[in-house]
Design a protein around this motif. Sequence first.
Motif, PDB file in Angstrom:
ATOM      1  N   ALA A  92       0.827  -1.204   0.000  1.00  0.00           N
ATOM      2  CA  ALA A  92       0.000   0.000   0.000  1.00  0.00           C
ATOM      3  C   ALA A  92       0.859   1.251   0.000  1.00  0.00           C
ATOM      4  O   ALA A  92       0.600   2.208  -0.749  1.00  0.00           O
ATOM      5  CB  ALA A  92      -0.931  -0.014   1.207  1.00  0.00           C
ATOM      6  N   ALA A  93       1.905   1.264   0.842  1.00  0.00           N
ATOM      7  CA  ALA A  93       2.771   2.440   0.927  1.00  0.00           C
ATOM      8  C   ALA A  93       3.513   2.670  -0.391  1.00  0.00           C
ATOM      9  O   ALA A  93       3.652   3.811  -0.855  1.00  0.00           O
ATOM     10  CB  ALA A  93       3.769   2.265   2.071  1.00  0.00           C
ATOM     11  N   LEU A  94       3.981   1.587  -1.010  1.00  0.00           N
ATOM     12  CA  LEU A  94       4.678   1.706  -2.290  1.00  0.00           C
ATOM     13  C   LEU A  94       3.732   2.229  -3.369  1.00  0.00           C
ATOM     14  O   LEU A  94       4.109   3.108  -4.166  1.00  0.00           O
ATOM     15  CB  LEU A  94       5.244   0.344  -2.696  1.00  0.00           C
ATOM     16  N   ALA A  95       2.517   1.722  -3.411  1.00  0.00           N
ATOM     17  CA  ALA A  95       1.553   2.180  -4.420  1.00  0.00           C
ATOM     18  C   ALA A  95       1.238   3.659  -4.245  1.00  0.00           C
ATOM     19  O   ALA A  95       1.130   4.409  -5.230  1.00  0.00           O
ATOM     20  CB  ALA A  95       0.277   1.344  -4.338  1.00  0.00           C
ATOM     21  N   ARG A  96       1.075   4.105  -3.006  1.00  0.00           N
ATOM     22  CA  ARG A  96       0.819   5.533  -2.766  1.00  0.00           C
ATOM     23  C   ARG A  96       2.000   6.380  -3.229  1.00  0.00           C
ATOM     24  O   ARG A  96       1.820   7.452  -3.844  1.00  0.00           O
ATOM     25  CB  ARG A  96       0.537   5.773  -1.286  1.00  0.00           C
ATOM     26  N   ALA A 100       2.045   9.184  -6.248  1.00  0.00           N
ATOM     27  CA  ALA A 100       2.481  10.568  -6.026  1.00  0.00           C
ATOM     28  C   ALA A 100       3.523  10.991  -7.048  1.00  0.00           C
ATOM     29  O   ALA A 100       3.570  12.170  -7.449  1.00  0.00           O
ATOM     30  CB  ALA A 100       3.030  10.720  -4.614  1.00  0.00           C
ATOM     31  N   ARG A 101       4.351  10.055  -7.499  1.00  0.00           N
ATOM     32  CA  ARG A 101       5.430  10.385  -8.434  1.00  0.00           C
ATOM     33  C   ARG A 101       5.064  10.105  -9.887  1.00  0.00           C
ATOM     34  O   ARG A 101       5.818  10.448 -10.789  1.00  0.00           O
ATOM     35  CB  ARG A 101       6.693   9.576  -8.087  1.00  0.00           C
ATOM     36  N   GLY A 102       3.956   9.412 -10.123  1.00  0.00           N
ATOM     37  CA  GLY A 102       3.615   9.021 -11.490  1.00  0.00           C
ATOM     38  C   GLY A 102       4.500   7.905 -11.996  1.00  0.00           C
ATOM     39  O   GLY A 102       4.803   7.830 -13.195  1.00  0.00           O
ATOM     40  N   THR A 103       4.913   7.003 -11.096  1.00  0.00           N
ATOM     41  CA  THR A 103       5.803   5.890 -11.432  1.00  0.00           C
ATOM     42  C   THR A 103       5.001   4.639 -11.761  1.00  0.00           C
ATOM     43  O   THR A 103       4.073   4.285 -11.031  1.00  0.00           O
ATOM     44  CB  THR A 103       6.757   5.595 -10.255  1.00  0.00           C
ATOM     45  N   ARG A 104       5.359   3.960 -12.837  1.00  0.00           N
ATOM     46  CA  ARG A 104       4.662   2.732 -13.219  1.00  0.00           C
ATOM     47  C   ARG A 104       4.957   1.637 -12.193  1.00  0.00           C
ATOM     48  O   ARG A 104       6.102   1.471 -11.748  1.00  0.00           O
ATOM     49  CB  ARG A 104       5.118   2.285 -14.609  1.00  0.00           C
ATOM     50  N   LEU A 105       3.926   0.861 -11.822  1.00  0.00           N
ATOM     51  CA  LEU A 105       4.081  -0.191 -10.822  1.00  0.00           C
ATOM     52  C   LEU A 105       3.544  -1.514 -11.349  1.00  0.00           C
ATOM     53  O   LEU A 105       2.409  -1.592 -11.831  1.00  0.00           O
ATOM     54  CB  LEU A 105       3.329   0.184  -9.537  1.00  0.00           C
ATOM     55  N   PHE A 142      -4.535 -10.828  -1.379  1.00  0.00           N
ATOM     56  CA  PHE A 142      -5.703 -10.157  -1.946  1.00  0.00           C
ATOM     57  C   PHE A 142      -5.887  -8.780  -1.318  1.00  0.00           C
ATOM     58  O   PHE A 142      -6.220  -7.813  -2.010  1.00  0.00           O
ATOM     59  CB  PHE A 142      -6.958 -11.000  -1.751  1.00  0.00           C
ATOM     60  N   GLN A 143      -5.659  -8.667  -0.012  1.00  0.00           N
ATOM     61  CA  GLN A 143      -5.722  -7.360   0.635  1.00  0.00           C
ATOM     62  C   GLN A 143      -4.695  -6.408   0.027  1.00  0.00           C
ATOM     63  O   GLN A 143      -4.978  -5.214  -0.165  1.00  0.00           O
ATOM     64  CB  GLN A 143      -5.481  -7.509   2.139  1.00  0.00           C
ATOM     65  N   ALA A 144      -3.515  -6.937  -0.287  1.00  0.00           N
ATOM     66  CA  ALA A 144      -2.491  -6.107  -0.922  1.00  0.00           C
ATOM     67  C   ALA A 144      -2.938  -5.654  -2.306  1.00  0.00           C
ATOM     68  O   ALA A 144      -2.748  -4.486  -2.687  1.00  0.00           O
ATOM     69  CB  ALA A 144      -1.175  -6.878  -1.018  1.00  0.00           C
ATOM     70  N   ALA A 151      -4.964   2.730  -4.398  1.00  0.00           N
ATOM     71  CA  ALA A 151      -4.021   3.847  -4.407  1.00  0.00           C
ATOM     72  C   ALA A 151      -3.571   4.207  -5.807  1.00  0.00           C
ATOM     73  O   ALA A 151      -3.303   5.378  -6.106  1.00  0.00           O
ATOM     74  CB  ALA A 151      -2.802   3.503  -3.547  1.00  0.00           C
ATOM     75  N   LEU A 152      -3.468   3.201  -6.684  1.00  0.00           N
ATOM     76  CA  LEU A 152      -2.922   3.409  -8.027  1.00  0.00           C
ATOM     77  C   LEU A 152      -3.701   2.553  -9.025  1.00  0.00           C
ATOM     78  O   LEU A 152      -3.298   1.440  -9.354  1.00  0.00           O
ATOM     79  CB  LEU A 152      -1.431   3.031  -8.041  1.00  0.00           C
ATOM     80  N   PRO A 153      -4.842   3.051  -9.524  1.00  0.00           N
ATOM     81  CA  PRO A 153      -5.673   2.253 -10.441  1.00  0.00           C
ATOM     82  C   PRO A 153      -4.943   1.803 -11.697  1.00  0.00           C
ATOM     83  O   PRO A 153      -5.340   0.802 -12.317  1.00  0.00           O
ATOM     84  CB  PRO A 153      -6.818   3.211 -10.781  1.00  0.00           C
ATOM     85  N   ASP A 154      -3.881   2.502 -12.098  1.00  0.00           N
ATOM     86  CA  ASP A 154      -3.136   2.121 -13.300  1.00  0.00           C
ATOM     87  C   ASP A 154      -2.121   1.013 -13.058  1.00  0.00           C
ATOM     88  O   ASP A 154      -1.431   0.589 -13.995  1.00  0.00           O
ATOM     89  CB  ASP A 154      -2.407   3.337 -13.873  1.00  0.00           C
ATOM     90  N   ALA A 155      -1.984   0.546 -11.821  1.00  0.00           N
ATOM     91  CA  ALA A 155      -1.006  -0.505 -11.527  1.00  0.00           C
ATOM     92  C   ALA A 155      -1.345  -1.793 -12.263  1.00  0.00           C
ATOM     93  O   ALA A 155      -2.508  -2.113 -12.497  1.00  0.00           O
ATOM     94  CB  ALA A 155      -0.945  -0.761 -10.024  1.00  0.00           C
ATOM     95  N   THR A 156      -0.314  -2.546 -12.610  1.00  0.00           N
ATOM     96  CA  THR A 156      -0.461  -3.877 -13.175  1.00  0.00           C
ATOM     97  C   THR A 156      -0.304  -4.892 -12.054  1.00  0.00           C
ATOM     98  O   THR A 156       0.678  -4.851 -11.311  1.00  0.00           O
ATOM     99  CB  THR A 156       0.611  -4.151 -14.240  1.00  0.00           C
TER     100      THR A 156
END
Length: 326
Positions: A92-96, A100-105, A142-144, A151-156
């Motif tokens: 969660a912290a990494l996704a936030r 904030a930085r616009g970094t692909r995850l 699953f919680q992760a 936090a980041l809807p664009d995450a893969t």
Amino acid sequence: MVILVTGATGFLGGVTARTLLRAGHEVRGLGRDPARGAALARDGVTFVPADLRAANWKALLAGVDGVVHAAARSTLWGHAADFYADNVQPSAALARACAARGTRLVHVSTPSVYNATGLTCALPESTPVGPHFDSLYARSKFQAEQAVRAALPDATVLRPRGIYGVGDTSIVPRLTRALRARRLPRLTRTEVWTDLTHVQNVAHAAALALSRPAPGVFNLTDGQAVPLWATIDRLADALGVPRPGRFVPPRLLEGAATLLEFGARLHPARPEPALTASGVRLLTRPMTLDLTRARRLLGYVPVVTPGQGFGTVLEHLRAGPGAGRE
């Protein structure tokens, strides 16, 4: 691109970091094992020692274009608080921080989230899961996933089924120990067909996800189901030990595992039992995944087939402990 790989001193993270490096990226690998970190550095990966429970993500993401989050507590036994602290909170912290930085995850999850659904064949990512799970690990992953996507809807989010390969620290080693100790009975009278995923295929999918917009969840496998018990027989042959022969009804063994788990929970130290119910189910229940979404949106085509992947693993076992790693 500058890519940060978490869990880089682990099996999947190490292979992914080296794969991305060979593809021409600058790779920074996070991990907690100095010896494996030194091996990464010798191969050209910039090793960054870090404990993800206390990570300063703002500093770690400086100058980073993309992240592959491969770190996780991946065991079938443990304390709920530890699974939450290792799998949910850092994700969660990494996704936030990435948002904030616009970094692909690219977040690595697991199809273990499907285990409690009772469904087994060609499962798509849309399969409803929860609120019940068959292990604390599956629940935490699953919680992760939920925390990352909120936090980041664009995450893969990748769900690779049963990661294996030379250097595997889970599937093949556990089976090897059980076979050498001659304590693995035959648990089914018919074959169990299941999907698995070679580690190079996961690394390949992560590279694809970094190269294009790919929001959402993606199943990953080798693209061909394998006969589980025939594969275990081949593993026994490679080790030079007897194949599992004595049949034990799986419900009987699962019941025994449940009792062992109950006793372990009553123990103050909560030691991992020799057998877990979820571990028994992995050997007796088929599961195959639908790869349509990964093929269509990621352009995913497995780079290693089961025949190639298991062939290399078996050759490595026959060569003995001195053999090289891939």
